[in-house]
Design a protein around this motif. Structure first.
Motif, short mmCIF file in Angstrom:
data_model
loop_
_atom_site.label_atom_id
_atom_site.label_comp_id
_atom_site.label_asym_id
_atom_site.label_seq_id
_atom_site.Cartn_x
_atom_site.Cartn_y
_atom_site.Cartn_z
N THR A 127 0.20 75.13 11.99
CA THR A 127 -0.36 73.75 11.97
C THR A 127 -1.89 73.55 11.23
O THR A 127 -2.06 72.73 11.06
CB THR A 127 -0.12 73.12 13.52
OG1 THR A 127 -0.88 74.05 14.32
CG2 THR A 127 1.34 73.20 13.94
N ASP A 149 11.91 60.67 9.03
CA ASP A 149 10.70 60.18 9.30
C ASP A 149 10.07 61.32 10.33
O ASP A 149 10.00 60.97 11.51
CB ASP A 149 10.94 59.02 9.95
CG ASP A 149 9.57 58.24 10.76
OD1 ASP A 149 8.48 58.58 10.32
OD2 ASP A 149 9.64 57.43 11.51
N VAL A 150 9.58 62.41 9.73
CA VAL A 150 9.03 63.55 10.60
C VAL A 150 7.76 63.09 11.29
O VAL A 150 7.39 63.49 12.30
CB VAL A 150 9.03 64.60 9.66
CG1 VAL A 150 10.46 65.40 9.18
CG2 VAL A 150 7.99 64.77 8.85
N ASP A 151 6.85 62.20 10.72
CA ASP A 151 5.62 61.87 11.41
C ASP A 151 5.69 60.81 12.26
O ASP A 151 4.72 60.34 12.93
CB ASP A 151 4.53 61.53 10.24
CG ASP A 151 5.03 60.48 9.32
OD1 ASP A 151 6.30 59.72 9.73
OD2 ASP A 151 4.25 60.04 8.47
N GLN A 152 6.99 60.26 12.33
CA GLN A 152 7.53 59.28 13.49
C GLN A 152 6.41 57.81 13.27
O GLN A 152 6.08 57.41 14.43
CB GLN A 152 7.41 59.66 14.83
CG GLN A 152 8.33 60.97 15.21
CD GLN A 152 8.41 61.49 16.45
OE1 GLN A 152 7.44 61.32 17.29
NE2 GLN A 152 9.47 62.08 16.87
N ASN A 153 6.02 57.55 11.99
CA ASN A 153 5.50 56.38 11.81
C ASN A 153 6.36 55.18 11.77
O ASN A 153 5.86 54.05 11.31
CB ASN A 153 4.27 56.56 10.71
CG ASN A 153 4.96 56.75 9.07
OD1 ASN A 153 6.17 56.82 9.39
ND2 ASN A 153 4.42 56.38 8.19
N THR A 164 9.86 59.42 4.86
CA THR A 164 8.93 60.09 3.80
C THR A 164 8.93 59.59 2.40
O THR A 164 7.77 59.64 1.74
CB THR A 164 9.29 61.83 3.98
OG1 THR A 164 9.27 61.93 4.97
CG2 THR A 164 8.39 62.32 3.01
N ASP A 198 6.65 56.65 2.31
CA ASP A 198 5.25 57.13 2.60
C ASP A 198 4.83 57.42 1.29
O ASP A 198 3.52 57.18 1.12
CB ASP A 198 5.33 58.06 3.86
CG ASP A 198 5.68 57.61 5.07
OD1 ASP A 198 5.38 56.31 5.38
OD2 ASP A 198 5.88 58.33 6.04
N ALA A 227 10.21 70.28 8.21
CA ALA A 227 8.76 69.91 8.09
C ALA A 227 8.54 70.18 6.87
O ALA A 227 7.58 69.48 6.14
CB ALA A 227 7.82 70.56 9.14
N ASN A 256 9.35 67.57 4.12
CA ASN A 256 8.85 66.26 4.31
C ASN A 256 7.16 66.25 4.39
O ASN A 256 6.60 65.41 4.88
CB ASN A 256 9.30 65.47 5.55
CG ASN A 256 10.73 65.11 5.46
OD1 ASN A 256 11.30 64.07 5.04
ND2 ASN A 256 11.65 66.00 6.00
N ASP A 257 6.83 67.40 4.21
CA ASP A 257 5.33 67.71 4.20
C ASP A 257 4.37 66.98 2.95
O ASP A 257 4.83 67.33 1.82
CB ASP A 257 5.00 69.14 4.05
CG ASP A 257 3.44 69.46 4.59
OD1 ASP A 257 2.55 68.58 4.22
OD2 ASP A 257 3.26 70.48 5.01
N PRO A 258 3.62 66.06 3.28
CA PRO A 258 2.99 65.33 2.36
C PRO A 258 2.32 66.20 1.16
O PRO A 258 2.12 65.89 0.01
CB PRO A 258 2.01 64.48 3.07
CG PRO A 258 2.36 64.31 4.44
CD PRO A 258 3.14 65.50 4.72
#
Length: 256
Positions: A48, A108-112, A116, A119, A188, A191-193
């Motif tokens: 992380t 929607d891994v960041d749960q916003n 993705t 986003d 992760a 879907n990692d930006p």
């Protein structure tokens, strides 16, 4: 891009401190970098606190001497991280399943509340219009891979003109260590930006699952940023590089 640059400078400072400690004898695992004897290590989880490199593309013809100091620092950090990535051949692609191994596109891994893809479209396009809080309907993209401007319009025949590229292609990730990751970590990664750019569909199709040894952006001014992101992602998720991939990455970074 300015806010991304500020995050980069803060993160790079942390990375340089960690690398200095490593010279003093501290374990490289504290920086999220896999030990050289990767085969003997237990299956890792995504780090992380891994370094994040989010540099801006330079102008065409940009040389190492003329790039801003922060860009040069990004490249130096990427070279140091690349030198610590394990080097080995690709594992077989047997069993690779994009949805089964990396999750449905897109999560929607960041749960916003937004998936993705939306986003990334909202991040990388300008003059964005939406339906509701998430769905991007229109916008303008300057593809980082070609420099061409694309006017995005959501629709059955038009949405594919703008696609979301995995900087480290998922099949490449699968064949260079992702098989050992947990399902959650693979989702992760997908879907990692830091591993995603909105790009022109043609470039994304041409790239396929290629690595740096087989495909690079046509816009040479973006190649440093592209490789820096690849090195960051491979470090963060404890992946390895092939000899040809390592050499191609090093060749680009040498002139950044």
């Amino acid at each position: 891009m300015t806010s991304r640059r500020r995050r980069t400078r803060t993160t790079l400072t942390s990375v340089l401190v960690v690398l200095a400690l490593a010279v003093g004898g501290y374990a490289l695992h504290s920086a999220g970098v896999l030990a050289p004897d990767a085969d003997a290590a237990p299956a890792p989880t995504a780090a992380t606190d891994a370094p994040t490199i989010t540099t801006k593309p330079g102008a065409p013809g940009t040389t190492r001497a003329s790039r801003p100091a922060t860009d040069a620092q990004d490249a130096a950090t990427a070279r140091a991280l690349l030198a610590r990535l394990p080097v080995k051949g690709k594992a077989p692609a047997t069993g690779y399943d994009r949805v089964g191994d990396f999750g449905t596109a897109w999560l929607d891994v960041d749960q916003n509340g937004c998936d993705t893809r939306n986003d990334v479209l909202a991040r990388d396009l300008t003059a964005v219009t939406r339906r509701g809080p998430c769905t991007v309907l229109t916008g303008a993209l300057v593809s980082p891979y070609t420099g061409a401007t694309i006017h995005f319009v959501r629709g059955d025949t038009t949405s594919t003109l703008v696609q979301i590229d995995h900087v480290v292609a998922l099949e490449n990730a699968w064949r260079t260590g992702a098989q050992r990751l947990s399902q959650a970590d693979r989702e992760a990664l997908a879907n990692d930006p830091e591993n995603l750019f909105a790009v022109d569909g043609r470039s994304n199709s041409q790239k396929g699952s290629g690595d740096a040894a087989t495909w690079l952006p046509a816009d040479r001014s973006f190649r440093c940023t592209y490789i820096e992101h690849q090195v960051t992602v491979k470090t963060k998720y404890h992946l390895w590089v092939t000899p040809a991939e390592r050499d191609a990455m090093a060749g680009i970074l040498e002139h950044c």
